[in-house]
Design a protein around this motif. Structure first.
Motif, PDB file in Angstrom:
ATOM      1  N   TRP A  75       0.858  -1.209   0.000  1.00 59.29           N
ATOM      2  CA  TRP A  75       0.000   0.000   0.000  1.00 59.29           C
ATOM      3  C   TRP A  75       0.888   1.252   0.000  1.00 59.29           C
ATOM      4  N   GLU A  97       2.640   4.786   0.627  1.00 60.67           N
ATOM      5  CA  GLU A  97       2.745   5.580   1.857  1.00 60.67           C
ATOM      6  C   GLU A  97       1.911   6.856   1.765  1.00 60.67           C
ATOM      7  N   THR A  98       1.731   7.326   0.526  1.00 55.15           N
ATOM      8  CA  THR A  98       1.024   8.594   0.341  1.00 55.15           C
ATOM      9  C   THR A  98      -0.492   8.483   0.522  1.00 55.15           C
ATOM     10  N   ASP A 105      -3.550   7.007   3.028  1.00 58.16           N
ATOM     11  CA  ASP A 105      -3.795   6.469   4.371  1.00 58.16           C
ATOM     12  C   ASP A 105      -4.217   5.000   4.307  1.00 58.16           C
ATOM     13  N   ASP A 164       5.924   7.973  -7.054  1.00 55.43           N
ATOM     14  CA  ASP A 164       6.524   6.712  -6.627  1.00 55.43           C
ATOM     15  C   ASP A 164       6.345   5.733  -7.796  1.00 55.43           C
TER      16      ASP A 164
END
Lengths: 247, 414
Positions: free
Chosen positions: B77, B79-80, B82, B384
């Motif tokens: 998942w 990081e940016t 939630d 990313d």
């Protein structure tokens, strides 16, 4: 006719012009207040007022009067101190409700087909009338803030109860208890409105058991007192003619 | 000069007329949900929807259909976004064209938000009841608090009939059956009209007398106190007392009419039951991955080891709802949306059965216009630049097993 001469030639004509001016100003004021108040209310109380499954006994009761007493306080300040007119709060709230109903009917129902029993606005007129009458009777901003602000907060929930009570009847739905209001919110799909956004029944007010609404209403009334004072001064400042007074 | 000006004015006028007329006669349906606009990494690395099924293509008003399938909550998942600790299983439709008659995750009704675990796979079902006629794009959808809507694949569904016939009967716990479509509406209109009339009466009382100019003159002349008459005060008291009396009386009568009411129901649902997936017997290592911009193709070098007891073949690569299939291994028979299905989009260097215990390096190419159409190629512009997806291997008995892949993606512009 020179610039210093009067535009009217008789008292009857002056009265007629004055009345025309009254109607023009009232009409304009109604829609100007409607626009400003409506935008303000949508921004600060929006979802609590849009959706029936947000109209809870804690935050809806607390937030709406606090956010709703703003424009009435400001408009009362102008209309009372300059003209001794005692319908400022009622005018504001009626403007707001007119705008809201136009929005809910044509936009929410006519355009996106959310049923009206899901998107009706909150009732604010009883509190506004009492606020106006207290100002008229007392002629005092402080007393209007204390008594009127408190009454505005206290009257909100009971004046809405006849409309929302039928929608708070419980239902058993696939093994879970919901109210009709919850179920309406679940059934009528809001793609951009996930359930977790709903701010209902949050808080730590648990000491009074199920009797939460009166405590919330009192709290709302207390905060409304402060907000009334603040916005009353906004109104007086906004209505100042100090910079336009002829020398 | 004047002639040129006149000509420009005339042409502009004609242009405006043509524009207005065209807009009047041609107004195409705006049916987009913005699914293609969502950042590619978000669609590829959060919720992976698969095995989706829309039970009907056409449904009559008041009839029901289901959207079923599975979703995998990706372990990598981003990081940016939630974490899905508060998530809501939604459905992407243009407003309430259907009503959501029910939605379940792992057999549990989810009318409220729920908590999902990374790395788990869940089964879901959404029961829809047709309400408004038209052609509608129906998407699976998961809202994640702090992450926004994560929209899944969508399929066109036609609703026939008339909305006037729509009924939504519900029986309360007090035994009363109501139609939620229009229940309480008359009551709402009545009370709002009633209070508006009273408010209007208060306004009219003041407006029947001169308002602004004479009163301003009086106030400025120091005669403000004379402007409120004893009658005004009597009328004011009558309005205030009357208002409070009506509020109190209607509150009491409402309580008598509806003695049983409950507060709105809220709270996070925890403990959603995931599918108990068997441990994968195929191990996949991504050696490298590139996206060739001119060819609209993603190439992966995979080292695959079969630890099971049956030979396997790679049949499908699924990312962001787009399915790239090797037709020699797997063909779709579920009626999956065409625009999301690349039936011959997966090319594997050697896709002969991989025997148990064997390890092989694959050159895998997933190519289709969907990379562009669904703006997945925009991944190379994301903060990313990693891709992710699901690989489906099929064994000799026809059983599928899912393996997730997650690796950096290098763009190739030549």
């Amino acid at each position: 006719m020179s610039a210093s001469q009067s535009a009217v030639r008789s008292r009857a004509e002056a009265v007629k012009v004055s009345r025309t001016f009254d109607w023009l100003i009232c009409f304009t004021l109604f829609f100007v207040v409607l626009g400003g108040y409506h935008v303000h209310f949508m921004l600060v109380a929006g979802d609590w007022d849009f959706w029936v499954d947000w109209k809870d006994r804690r935050l809806w009761v607390t937030v709406l009067p606090i956010m709703a007493i703003t424009f009435p306080a400001a408009v009362q300040a102008v209309l009372w101190w300059r003209y001794r007119i005692a319908f400022g709060a009622t005018l504001c709230v009626m403007g707001l409700l007119f705008g809201e109903w136009v929005n809910r009917y044509f936009n929410f129902w006519g355009w996106t087909y959310f049923p009206i029993n899901f998107v009706f606005p909150s009732q604010l007129i009883p509190g506004a009338i009492v606020l106006d009458v207290i100002l008229m009777m007392s002629g005092s901003m402080q007393l209007t803030a204390v008594l009127g602000g408190l009454a505005f907060g206290l009257l909100f929930y009971p004046s809405n109860w006849p409309v929302i009570a039928p929608l708070h009847q419980p239902v058993e739905y696939n093994g879970m208890v919901m109210t009709l209001a919850d179920l309406t919110g679940y059934h009528y799909i809001r793609t951009g409105m996930p359930e977790y956004i709903r701010m209902v029944e949050k808080g730590t007010l648990r000491t009074f058991g199920k009797d939460v609404a009166p405590v919330s209403a009192f709290f709302s009334g207390f905060v409304s007192i402060i907000v009334y004072v603040l916005w009353h001064f906004f109104g007086r400042w906004f209505g100042s003619t100090a910079f336009t007074t002829a020398s | 000069m004047k002639m040129i000006k006149d000509k420009i004015a005339k042409l502009s006028f004609v242009g405006v007329l043509v524009g207005v007329t065209a807009a009047m006669f041609y107004a195409p349906t705006a049916a987009a949900h913005g699914e293609k606009s969502q950042a590619a990494f978000m669609r590829m690395r959060t919720i992976h929807w698969y095995d989706l099924n829309w039970s009907k293509d056409t449904v009559a008003v008041n009839d029901t259909m289901t959207v079923t399938g599975k979703f995998h909550v990706f372990k990598g998942w981003p990081e940016t976004v939630d974490l899905p600790e508060s998530s809501f299983l939604n459905i992407g439709t243009p407003g309430p064209v259907f009503i959501r008659a029910g939605s379940w995750i792992g057999g549990q009704l989810v009318p409220r938000s729920c908590s999902l675990e990374l790395g788990e796979t869940y089964e879901f079902k959404v029961l829809l009841k047709a309400r408004r006629p038209g052609d509608w794009h129906v998407h699976s959808m998961m809202n994640v608090k702090g992450g926004g809507p994560i929209i899944g694949p969508g399929k066109w569904v036609t609703i026939t009939g008339s909305m006037k016939d729509f009924k939504n009967p519900i029986t309360t716990l007090t035994g009363v059956t109501v139609d939620l479509e229009n229940y309480n509406i008359d009551n709402i209109y009545f009370w709002h009209a009633f209070w508006y009339a009273i408010g209007l009466a208060w306004m009219v009382y003041w407006m029947r007398k001169p308002i602004f100019i004479p009163r301003l003159i009086a106030v400025e002349a120091g005669k403000a106190d004379t402007l409120i008459t004893p009658t005004d005060k009597k009328v004011g008291i009558a309005f205030a007392v009357g208002t409070m009396a009506i509020v109190a009386a209607t509150m009491a009568s409402t309580n008598a009419a509806y003695p049983i009411t409950t507060p709105l129901q809220a709270g996070l649902l925890r403990g959603m039951k995931p599918i108990e997936m068997p441990a994968p017997t195929v191990a996949v290592k991504v050696d490298d991955a590139t996206y060739r911009v001119p060819g609209r193709a993603m190439q992966m070098t995979l080292t695959v080891t079969n630890n099971g007891d049956s030979a396997v073949r790679l049949g499908e690569f699924n990312t962001a709802g787009v399915r790239f299939l090797d037709p020699a291994v797997h063909e779709d028979e579920t009626g999956y949306p065409d625009d999301l299905l690349a039936e011959e989009g997966l090319t594997v260097s050697d896709n002969s059965p991989l025997a148990p215990g064997q390890t092989r390096t694959y050159q895998v190419t997933a190519s289709d216009a969907a990379w562009e159409v669904y703006r997945l190629a925009d991944l190379i512009y994301d903060p990313d630049s990693r891709f992710a997806g699901l690989l489906f291997f099929t064994d000799e008995s026809g059983n599928r097993q899912m393996v997730t892949v997650d690796a950096p993606l290098i763009p190739s512009f030549i």
